[in-house]
Design a protein around this motif. Structure first.
Motif, PDB file in Angstrom:
ATOM      1  N   LYS A  79      14.196 -11.157  -6.094  1.00 16.82           N
ATOM      2  CA  LYS A  79      13.773 -11.036  -4.688  1.00 16.82           C
ATOM      3  C   LYS A  79      13.090  -9.686  -4.470  1.00 16.82           C
ATOM      4  N   TYR A  80      13.718  -8.633  -4.940  1.00 17.25           N
ATOM      5  CA  TYR A  80      13.117  -7.301  -4.797  1.00 17.25           C
ATOM      6  C   TYR A  80      11.809  -7.196  -5.582  1.00 17.25           C
ATOM      7  N   LEU A  81      11.791  -7.753  -6.790  1.00 21.43           N
ATOM      8  CA  LEU A  81      10.568  -7.697  -7.587  1.00 21.43           C
ATOM      9  C   LEU A  81       9.423  -8.430  -6.896  1.00 21.43           C
ATOM     10  N   SER A  82       9.730  -9.561  -6.288  1.00 18.13           N
ATOM     11  CA  SER A  82       8.705 -10.309  -5.550  1.00 18.13           C
ATOM     12  C   SER A  82       8.183  -9.504  -4.376  1.00 18.13           C
ATOM     13  N   ASP A  83       9.090  -8.888  -3.643  1.00 20.99           N
ATOM     14  CA  ASP A  83       8.679  -8.061  -2.504  1.00 20.99           C
ATOM     15  C   ASP A  83       7.823  -6.883  -2.955  1.00 20.99           C
ATOM     16  N   LEU A  84       8.244  -6.230  -4.033  1.00 22.86           N
ATOM     17  CA  LEU A  84       7.464  -5.111  -4.561  1.00 22.86           C
ATOM     18  C   LEU A  84       6.057  -5.562  -4.948  1.00 22.86           C
ATOM     19  N   TYR A  85       5.983  -6.676  -5.662  1.00 23.29           N
ATOM     20  CA  TYR A  85       4.688  -7.181  -6.109  1.00 23.29           C
ATOM     21  C   TYR A  85       3.786  -7.532  -4.929  1.00 23.29           C
ATOM     22  N   GLY A  86       4.319  -8.303  -3.984  1.00 18.93           N
ATOM     23  CA  GLY A  86       3.523  -8.731  -2.843  1.00 18.93           C
ATOM     24  C   GLY A  86       3.022  -7.562  -2.014  1.00 18.93           C
ATOM     25  N   LEU A  87       3.883  -6.601  -1.767  1.00 20.59           N
ATOM     26  CA  LEU A  87       3.484  -5.430  -0.982  1.00 20.59           C
ATOM     27  C   LEU A  87       2.471  -4.572  -1.740  1.00 20.59           C
ATOM     28  N   TYR A  88       2.664  -4.425  -3.040  1.00 23.85           N
ATOM     29  CA  TYR A  88       1.735  -3.627  -3.835  1.00 23.85           C
ATOM     30  C   TYR A  88       0.339  -4.261  -3.818  1.00 23.85           C
ATOM     31  N   LYS A  89       0.285  -5.557  -4.055  1.00 25.83           N
ATOM     32  CA  LYS A  89      -1.008  -6.244  -4.058  1.00 25.83           C
ATOM     33  C   LYS A  89      -1.672  -6.195  -2.683  1.00 25.83           C
ATOM     34  N   GLN A  90      -0.889  -6.362  -1.631  1.00 26.27           N
ATOM     35  CA  GLN A  90      -1.446  -6.319  -0.274  1.00 26.27           C
ATOM     36  C   GLN A  90      -1.993  -4.926   0.026  1.00 26.27           C
ATOM     37  N   ALA A  91      -1.281  -3.903  -0.424  1.00 25.91           N
ATOM     38  CA  ALA A  91      -1.702  -2.526  -0.171  1.00 25.91           C
ATOM     39  C   ALA A  91      -2.939  -2.146  -0.977  1.00 25.91           C
ATOM     40  N   THR A  92      -3.069  -2.685  -2.174  1.00 25.71           N
ATOM     41  CA  THR A  92      -4.165  -2.270  -3.048  1.00 25.71           C
ATOM     42  C   THR A  92      -5.368  -3.203  -3.021  1.00 25.71           C
ATOM     43  N   GLY A 126      -5.516  -6.215  -0.573  1.00 23.10           N
ATOM     44  CA  GLY A 126      -5.687  -6.859   0.731  1.00 23.10           C
ATOM     45  C   GLY A 126      -5.207  -8.298   0.664  1.00 23.10           C
ATOM     46  N   ASP A 127      -5.628  -9.101   1.638  1.00 19.46           N
ATOM     47  CA  ASP A 127      -5.173 -10.488   1.707  1.00 19.46           C
ATOM     48  C   ASP A 127      -5.537 -11.277   0.448  1.00 19.46           C
ATOM     49  N   ASN A 128      -4.624 -12.131   0.043  1.00 20.36           N
ATOM     50  CA  ASN A 128      -4.824 -13.004  -1.109  1.00 20.36           C
ATOM     51  C   ASN A 128      -5.756 -14.137  -0.696  1.00 20.36           C
ATOM     52  N   THR A 129      -6.890 -14.237  -1.371  1.00 20.55           N
ATOM     53  CA  THR A 129      -7.843 -15.312  -1.080  1.00 20.55           C
ATOM     54  C   THR A 129      -8.041 -16.226  -2.287  1.00 20.55           C
ATOM     55  N   ASP A 163       2.788 -16.543  -4.562  1.00 24.70           N
ATOM     56  CA  ASP A 163       3.623 -16.789  -3.383  1.00 24.70           C
ATOM     57  C   ASP A 163       4.098 -15.482  -2.746  1.00 24.70           C
ATOM     58  N   ALA A 164       4.509 -14.524  -3.587  1.00 24.60           N
ATOM     59  CA  ALA A 164       4.985 -13.235  -3.075  1.00 24.60           C
ATOM     60  C   ALA A 164       3.877 -12.505  -2.336  1.00 24.60           C
ATOM     61  N   TRP A 165       2.674 -12.580  -2.872  1.00 27.29           N
ATOM     62  CA  TRP A 165       1.526 -11.897  -2.265  1.00 27.29           C
ATOM     63  C   TRP A 165       1.099 -12.587  -0.977  1.00 27.29           C
ATOM     64  N   ILE A 166       1.056 -13.912  -0.974  1.00 29.98           N
ATOM     65  CA  ILE A 166       0.585 -14.645   0.201  1.00 29.98           C
ATOM     66  C   ILE A 166       1.520 -14.424   1.396  1.00 29.98           C
ATOM     67  N   LEU A 167       2.802 -14.162   1.123  1.00 26.41           N
ATOM     68  CA  LEU A 167       3.757 -13.897   2.202  1.00 26.41           C
ATOM     69  C   LEU A 167       3.433 -12.603   2.955  1.00 26.41           C
ATOM     70  N   LYS A 168       2.681 -11.717   2.323  1.00 26.88           N
ATOM     71  CA  LYS A 168       2.337 -10.434   2.955  1.00 26.88           C
ATOM     72  C   LYS A 168       0.971 -10.482   3.644  1.00 26.88           C
ATOM     73  N   LYS A 169       0.338 -11.649   3.639  1.00 27.28           N
ATOM     74  CA  LYS A 169      -0.991 -11.812   4.239  1.00 27.28           C
ATOM     75  C   LYS A 169      -0.980 -11.348   5.694  1.00 27.28           C
ATOM     76  N   GLY A 170      -2.006 -10.615   6.050  1.00 22.54           N
ATOM     77  CA  GLY A 170      -2.138 -10.139   7.425  1.00 22.54           C
ATOM     78  C   GLY A 170      -1.663  -8.710   7.623  1.00 22.54           C
ATOM     79  N   LEU A 171      -0.852  -8.202   6.702  1.00 24.45           N
ATOM     80  CA  LEU A 171      -0.439  -6.802   6.805  1.00 24.45           C
ATOM     81  C   LEU A 171      -1.642  -5.910   6.500  1.00 24.45           C
ATOM     82  N   SER A 172      -1.795  -4.863   7.252  1.00 22.63           N
ATOM     83  CA  SER A 172      -2.857  -3.907   6.947  1.00 22.63           C
ATOM     84  C   SER A 172      -2.480  -3.130   5.695  1.00 22.63           C
ATOM     85  N   LYS A 173      -3.451  -2.451   5.125  1.00 19.11           N
ATOM     86  CA  LYS A 173      -3.202  -1.623   3.942  1.00 19.11           C
ATOM     87  C   LYS A 173      -2.104  -0.609   4.241  1.00 19.11           C
TER      88      LYS A 173
END
Length: 87
Positions: free
Chosen positions: A22-35, A37-40, A56-66
């Motif tokens: 769970k933590y690894l997924s959150d780390l991955y999704g947030l890192y990708k969103q920050a670096t 942006g939205d997963n397309t 899936d982890a990345w798409i959950l963070k969609k819409g968050l700004s950098k």
């Protein structure tokens, strides 16, 4: 925030223990969103289990700004350092 984020990314690799999935997924999704942006990208095929989990982890963070993603990532790493400690 950029430098704090980079420091947190390094710190995440120095935890004494590997965080749970769970933590690894959150780390991955947030890192990708920050670096990046939205997963397309298209979702990986059903036989690419790891790829689908990452997507899936990345798409959950969609819409968050950098900045929001960086801040959430830094806060999560702080939490993990408290739980797992650092080498």
């Amino acid at each position: 925030m950029e430098q704090t984020f980079k420091t947190a990314a390094v710190d995440a690799t120095k935890l004494k223990q590997r965080p749970n999935n769970k933590y690894l997924s959150d780390l991955y999704g947030l890192y990708k969103q920050a670096t990046v942006g939205d997963n397309t990208s298209d979702r990986p095929g059903m036989f690419d289990i790891a790829g689908r989990a990452k997507w899936d982890a990345w798409i959950l963070k969609k819409g968050l700004s950098k900045e929001e993603a960086m801040e959430a990532y830094v806060n999560l790493v702080k939490e993990l350092k408290g739980i797992y400690g650092m080498d």
